[in-house]
Every structure is written in structure tokens, then in C-alpha cells.
Scaffold this motif. Structure first.
Motif, PDB file in Angstrom:
ATOM      1  N   VAL A   1       0.804  -0.982   0.033  1.00 48.20           N
ATOM      2  CA  VAL A   1      -0.039   0.033   0.000  1.00 48.20           C
ATOM      3  C   VAL A   1       1.011   1.244  -0.062  1.00 48.20           C
ATOM      4  CG1 VAL A   1      -1.881   1.187   1.006  1.00 48.20           C
ATOM      5  CG2 VAL A   1      -1.726  -1.247   1.364  1.00 48.20           C
ATOM      6  N   ARG A   2       0.720   2.066  -1.007  1.00 50.57           N
ATOM      7  CA  ARG A   2       1.430   3.234  -1.009  1.00 50.57           C
ATOM      8  C   ARG A   2       0.417   4.405  -0.320  1.00 50.57           C
ATOM      9  NH1 ARG A   2       3.441   2.789  -7.111  1.00 50.57           N
ATOM     10  NH2 ARG A   2       1.279   3.272  -7.275  1.00 50.57           N
ATOM     11  N   CYS A   3       0.918   5.166   0.595  1.00 46.62           N
ATOM     12  CA  CYS A   3      -0.066   5.796   1.440  1.00 46.62           C
ATOM     13  C   CYS A   3       0.902   7.323   1.860  1.00 46.62           C
ATOM     14  CB  CYS A   3      -0.786   5.226   2.517  1.00 46.62           C
ATOM     15  SG  CYS A   3       0.657   4.463   3.465  1.00 46.62           S
ATOM     16  N   ASP A   4       0.066   8.242   2.546  1.00 43.90           N
ATOM     17  CA  ASP A   4       0.430   9.470   2.912  1.00 43.90           C
ATOM     18  C   ASP A   4       0.724   9.117   4.470  1.00 43.90           C
ATOM     19  OD1 ASP A   4       0.394  10.685   0.686  1.00 43.90           O
ATOM     20  OD2 ASP A   4      -1.718  11.304   1.224  1.00 43.90           O
ATOM     21  N   LEU A   5       0.013   8.346   5.060  1.00 50.33           N
ATOM     22  CA  LEU A   5       0.197   8.133   6.681  1.00 50.33           C
ATOM     23  C   LEU A   5       0.000   6.694   6.750  1.00 50.33           C
ATOM     24  CD1 LEU A   5      -0.290   9.320   9.504  1.00 50.33           C
ATOM     25  CD2 LEU A   5      -2.648   9.498   8.946  1.00 50.33           C
ATOM     26  N   VAL A   6       0.623   5.944   7.747  1.00 45.09           N
ATOM     27  CA  VAL A   6       0.424   4.609   8.246  1.00 45.09           C
ATOM     28  C   VAL A   6       0.109   4.813   9.662  1.00 45.09           C
ATOM     29  CG1 VAL A   6       1.566   2.550   8.768  1.00 45.09           C
ATOM     30  CG2 VAL A   6       2.281   3.942   6.650  1.00 45.09           C
ATOM     31  N   ILE A   7      -0.823   4.030  10.189  1.00 37.75           N
ATOM     32  CA  ILE A   7      -1.223   3.899  11.586  1.00 37.75           C
ATOM     33  C   ILE A   7      -1.348   2.442  11.950  1.00 37.75           C
ATOM     34  CG2 ILE A   7      -3.243   4.408  13.172  1.00 37.75           C
ATOM     35  CD1 ILE A   7      -3.988   6.833  11.686  1.00 37.75           C
ATOM     36  N   VAL A   8      -0.451   2.299  13.221  1.00 39.18           N
ATOM     37  CA  VAL A   8      -0.328   0.711  13.418  1.00 39.18           C
ATOM     38  C   VAL A   8      -1.159   0.713  14.773  1.00 39.18           C
ATOM     39  CG1 VAL A   8       1.199  -1.054  14.267  1.00 39.18           C
ATOM     40  CG2 VAL A   8       1.863   0.596  12.325  1.00 39.18           C
ATOM     41  N   ALA A   9      -2.146   0.066  14.699  1.00 33.18           N
ATOM     42  CA  ALA A   9      -3.060   0.048  15.855  1.00 33.18           C
ATOM     43  C   ALA A   9      -3.002  -1.594  16.201  1.00 33.18           C
ATOM     44  CB  ALA A   9      -4.466   0.369  15.235  1.00 33.18           C
ATOM     45  N   VAL A  10      -2.018  -1.929  17.085  1.00 32.36           N
ATOM     46  CA  VAL A  10      -1.887  -3.260  17.281  1.00 32.36           C
ATOM     47  C   VAL A  10      -1.346  -3.000  18.935  1.00 32.36           C
ATOM     48  CG1 VAL A  10      -0.233  -5.274  17.444  1.00 32.36           C
ATOM     49  CG2 VAL A  10      -0.828  -4.099  15.245  1.00 32.36           C
ATOM     50  N   ASP A  11      -1.777  -3.846  19.827  1.00 31.62           N
ATOM     51  CA  ASP A  11      -1.911  -3.853  21.334  1.00 31.62           C
ATOM     52  C   ASP A  11      -0.609  -4.671  21.790  1.00 31.62           C
ATOM     53  OD1 ASP A  11      -2.096  -3.285  23.613  1.00 31.62           O
ATOM     54  OD2 ASP A  11      -3.984  -4.064  24.323  1.00 31.62           O
ATOM     55  N   GLY A  12      -0.791  -5.944  21.919  1.00 23.13           N
ATOM     56  CA  GLY A  12      -0.035  -6.868  22.254  1.00 23.13           C
ATOM     57  C   GLY A  12       1.127  -7.183  21.022  1.00 23.13           C
ATOM     58  N   ARG A  13       2.425  -7.276  21.254  1.00 22.22           N
ATOM     59  CA  ARG A  13       3.392  -7.486  20.216  1.00 22.22           C
ATOM     60  C   ARG A  13       3.697  -6.276  19.295  1.00 22.22           C
ATOM     61  NH1 ARG A  13       2.071 -13.547  17.809  1.00 22.22           N
ATOM     62  NH2 ARG A  13       4.020 -13.199  16.960  1.00 22.22           N
ATOM     63  N   ILE A  14       3.074  -5.082  19.698  1.00 18.63           N
ATOM     64  CA  ILE A  14       3.570  -4.024  18.644  1.00 18.63           C
ATOM     65  C   ILE A  14       4.860  -3.663  18.698  1.00 18.63           C
ATOM     66  CG2 ILE A  14       3.131  -2.191  20.528  1.00 18.63           C
ATOM     67  CD1 ILE A  14       1.688  -0.387  18.139  1.00 18.63           C
TER      68      ILE A  14
END
Ligand SMILES: Cc1cc2nc3c(=O)[nH]c(=O)nc-3n(C[C@H](O)[C@H](O)[C@H](O)COP(=O)(O)OP(=O)(O)OC[C@H]3O[C@@H](n4cnc5c(N)ncnc54)[C@H](O)[C@@H]3O)c2cc1C
Length: 378
Positions: free
Chosen positions: A207-220
């Protein structure tokens, strides 16, 4: 979800047709990694703001803790209110608590199926704990938050009237459906292998994108090694019984300083978790498989304290992230790559709030939902 080494949660529901894995290269304004409660709330808000968004999930939606938790909807952060005041200052603790109360109302309005609002109990099991309940009561009353002393069939302690319970996987399914209806592109079975500024890759696509949001709780911290030392992953375990009339528990309970928790579902089944502190060194792990030691302790609580002898039908585990401060992570770990997670075991409400709040801030320019979470140097 059956035949999963992590066990089968009580919450298993039909998730509907799988969204196909990501194939090839696609463009979007934002790519959200992780479709648990936090990521889904973020995706849906991004669509409300008019951004084009792709959501990538390693398994199915709600595959992690978001679909495998205790089902409590609690206002506040993981530390009890008076502890939050002590650690963060009164102003900030109060602002955070108020935001989570509003988010809880919003969750109940947006996805009402499976939600009950009968309040939650903090039950004291020692005189020290009872003294601590009194401190919590004073701090909450001083700031005008709803709380009462409780002395009844379920023990003694505090009742927080606005709290509730939900069916966590049902909520994930509902928010995913809302996000898809709003035009989000979601891809399941698409584990992310590489995250960089402007580009997220899986084995079969990017995915080519302007913004990346990583929404992962455990193992982030495995996905974003910059967070090693800030977030530490732990395993939390639960079990559930067949429906029973042996007890009638009007409220969900947090006991023994919050280490143990249980609730009775509307059909009479009991969902019970905790005991992590009884084998703490083993439970700091990213291996989300139930263990005999903790399951034994949960069974002891079920049979000997609650007096429930109904058959155990489910046992499961999942991974969550802890921070030393008790505050979750909201930070830009690489240029244009933001991370949210580390909810210290209570991420159902806070995660939903932060997913929404980060979308509003980074795309809509309104930081009001995240400001009190930010450290001074953010
Ligand atoms: C047993 C247990 C009981 C709990 N009880 C409660 C409770 O009663 N109340 C409460 O508020 N909180 C509770 N929690 C905590 C709560 O479940 C979590 O804080 C919350 O669900 C976190 O949601 P999330 O969406 O941020 O993260 P997760 O649920 O961790 O979701 C992240 C998603 O990202 C996906 N993913 C991971 N790596 C990748 C990758 N490389 N590529 C793509 N996708 C990836 C995962 O498959 C997962 O679906 C409990 C947790 C557990 C384990």
C-alpha cells in the motif's frame, strides 16, 4: 476460529465472508495496520473524514485481544482513578477519565447489540484493598465522577454505575461492517511484513500511502522495534462456563486489585480471567497459548470462590501491551508512521477512543481526543 492453539473464546461469532488478502500495489491516503477494536474505530473515522483508507489484518477482524478479552467496558485508564491522579496530575487524569466516559457512551450508541450498562464492581478482598477503595471513592467524588460504595451479594467495595459489558467480537464485526459500508478497503489474512514512510508491505502486496497507523496492542514492539523498552507484551488468560443458574451476578467484577475479573453473560455463562500475577515471569510473553498453571488458578477462583460447578466450555488467551507509566502509546515512531497500543490490559474503550482520536488529529486537524494522552515532547 476453532482449533486455534490460543483456545476458543466465548465470543466466537460468524464473522461473515472473508475480505480477500491484499494483492498487488494499491494507493490510499491512510493505511491502518491491525483490525481490532482500535484499528477498526480508526478506519471508520477516517472514512467519516473523507480519507481513502486501506486496513490490513494478519488474521480475521478481532483476531487479537479485541476479540478475545473479558468484555468489560470501563471508563478510565488501567490505573485506578486516584492512582492516575497521583501519576499524571489531577487535571490530566480528569480529562482522560471524561474522554473515556464519553467514548463508552458512544460505543453503546453506535453498536448497541450485546452491550449492558449495569455498572462494574471493584471488590476488595483485604483491608488494604478496602482502604484503597475509599481513596478511589474520594478522588472520584472530588472530581464529580459517578461512584458509590457497594456492600452486597457480590462482596464489598465500589460500584461504578456507568460501566458495562459487551460482546467484543460482535462489536468488531459491527464496526468492520460500518467501515466497509462507508467505503473502506479491508484485507484479511494479510500479515504486514514491512512498514516504512509512505509504504506498507505484505507478502503479496503493498500500500502506498501518506500516513500509516499501526493499531496493534500486544506484540506491537515486534512490528515496530522502536517501541522495545516502551511497550512490553504479556499474555492474559480466561475461561468460560456453560450457562448456569448456580449464581446470579448482577455486575461484572474486578477483584484483587484488578488482577482477577469475571462477569455473567445474559445466558448465564460465566467468563472469568486474570491470575497473571501468580506466574508473572511466565506471562511476560508473546506466546498466546493458555497454560495449565494459570488455568488451574482460574478454575480455583471459579469453583472455590464463586461456587460455580458448571462445566468449563472455553479456555483462551491473547496478548496485550503494558507500559511503565500506565498511559498508552500514541506516537510517531517513524516519519508518517504512528503507533497506538499498550493499554495495560484495559483497551476496549481507550483503544476505540485513540483510534478515532488519532484519525481526527492527523487527518482532520483536531487533537482534542488525544491531547491529554500525549507526553510533553510529542
Ligand atoms: C484475556 C484478556 C482480557 C481482557 N479484558 C479486557 C476487558 O475486560 N476490558 C478491556 O477494556 N480490555 C481488556 N483486555 C484488553 C483489550 O482486549 C485490548 O487492550 C484491546 O482489545 C486492544 O485492541 P486493539 O485493537 O488495540 O489491539 P489487538 O486486539 O491486539 O488488535 C490488533 C490486530 O492487529 C493484528 N496484527 C498484529 N500484527 C499484525 C501484522 N503484522 N499485520 C497485520 N495485522 C497484524 C492482530 O491480528 C489483531 O487483530 C483484555 C485482554 C485480554 C487478552
Amino acid at each position: 476460529m476453532a482449533l486455534d492453539a490460543r483456545g476458543t473464546p466465548l465470543w466466537e461469532v460468524e464473522l461473515g465472508p472473508e475480505r480477500p488478502p491484499l494483492e498487488g500495489t494499491i494507493d490510499a491516503d491512510v493505511c491502518v495496520v491491525g483490525l481490532g477494536g482500535s484499528g477498526l474505530s480508526c478506519v471508520r473515522e477516517l472514512r467519516r473524514l473523507g480519507a481513502s483508507v486501506v486496513g490490513l489484518e494478519a488474521g480475521r477482524v478481532g483476531w487479537g485481544a479485541a476479540g478475545r478479552n473479558g468484555g468489560f467496558l470501563l471508563a478510565g485508564l488501567a490505573p485506578f482513578y486516584h492512582d492516575a491522579v497521583e501519576r499524571l496530575g489531577r487535571e490530566r487524569a480528569r480529562a482522560l477519565y471524561a474522554l473515556t466516559m464519553q467514548e463508552l457512551d458512544r460505543i453503546a450508541t453506535e453498536t448497541p447489540a450485546g452491550i449492558s450498562r449495569h455498572g462494574s464492581l471493584r471488590i476488595a478482598e483485604s483491608s488494604d484493598e478496602m482502604t484503597d477503595c475509599e481513596r478511589q471513592l474520594e478522588a472520584m467524588q472530588a472530581d464529580g465522577f459517578p461512584v458509590e460504595r457497594y456492600d452486597g451479594e457480590q462482596g464489598s467495595g465500589l460500584l461504578i454505575p456507568g460501566d458495562g459489558t459487551f460482546q467484543p467480537l460482535l462489536r468488531c464485526r459491527s464496526v468492520a461492517a460500518q467501515a466497509l459500508d462507508a467505503g473502506a478497503r479491508l484485507h484479511e489474512r494479510s500479515p504486514v511484513t514491512h512498514i516504512a514512510t509512505g509504504c506498507v508491505r505484505t507478502e503479496s502486496g503493498s500500500v502506498r500511502c501518506d500516513l500509516v497507523i499501526v493499531a496493534v496492542d500486544g506484540r506491537i514492539e515486534q512490528l515496530l522495534p522502536e517501541l522495545v523498552g516502551t511497550v512490553r507484551s504479556a499474555r492474559l488468560q480466561m475461561l468460560a462456563t456453560a450457562p448456569t443458574t448456580e449464581v446470579r451476578l448482577a455486575h461484572p467484577v474486578y477483584a484483587r486489585w484488578g488482577f482477577d475479573y469475571w462477569q455473567q453473560r445474559p445466558d448465564g455463562s460465566i467468563a472469568l480471567g486474570g491470575a497473571r500475577d501468580l506466574a508473572e515471569s511466565n506471562e511476560w510473553t508473546t506466546d498466546a497459548v493458555p497454560t495449565d498453571e494459570i488455568q488451574h488458578a482460574l478454575e480455583h477462583r471459579l469453583r472455590d470462590t464463586l461456587g460455580v460447578h458448571a462445566p468449563i466450555t472455553h479456555r483462551w488467551a491473547a496478548t496485550v501491551g503494558y507500559t511503565a507509566s500506565g498511559l498508552p502509546v500514541v506516537s510517531e515512531v517513524r516519519p508518517g508512521v504512528w503507533a497506538i497500543g499498550g493499554y495495560c490490559g484495559t483497551g476496549n474503550v481507550v483503544g476505540s477512543l485513540l483510534g478515532r482520536g488519532l484519525a481526527r488529529w492527523r487527518v482532520g486537524g483536531d487533537d482534542s481526543l488525544v491531547r491529554p494522552f500525549l507526553h510533553a515532547d510529542d
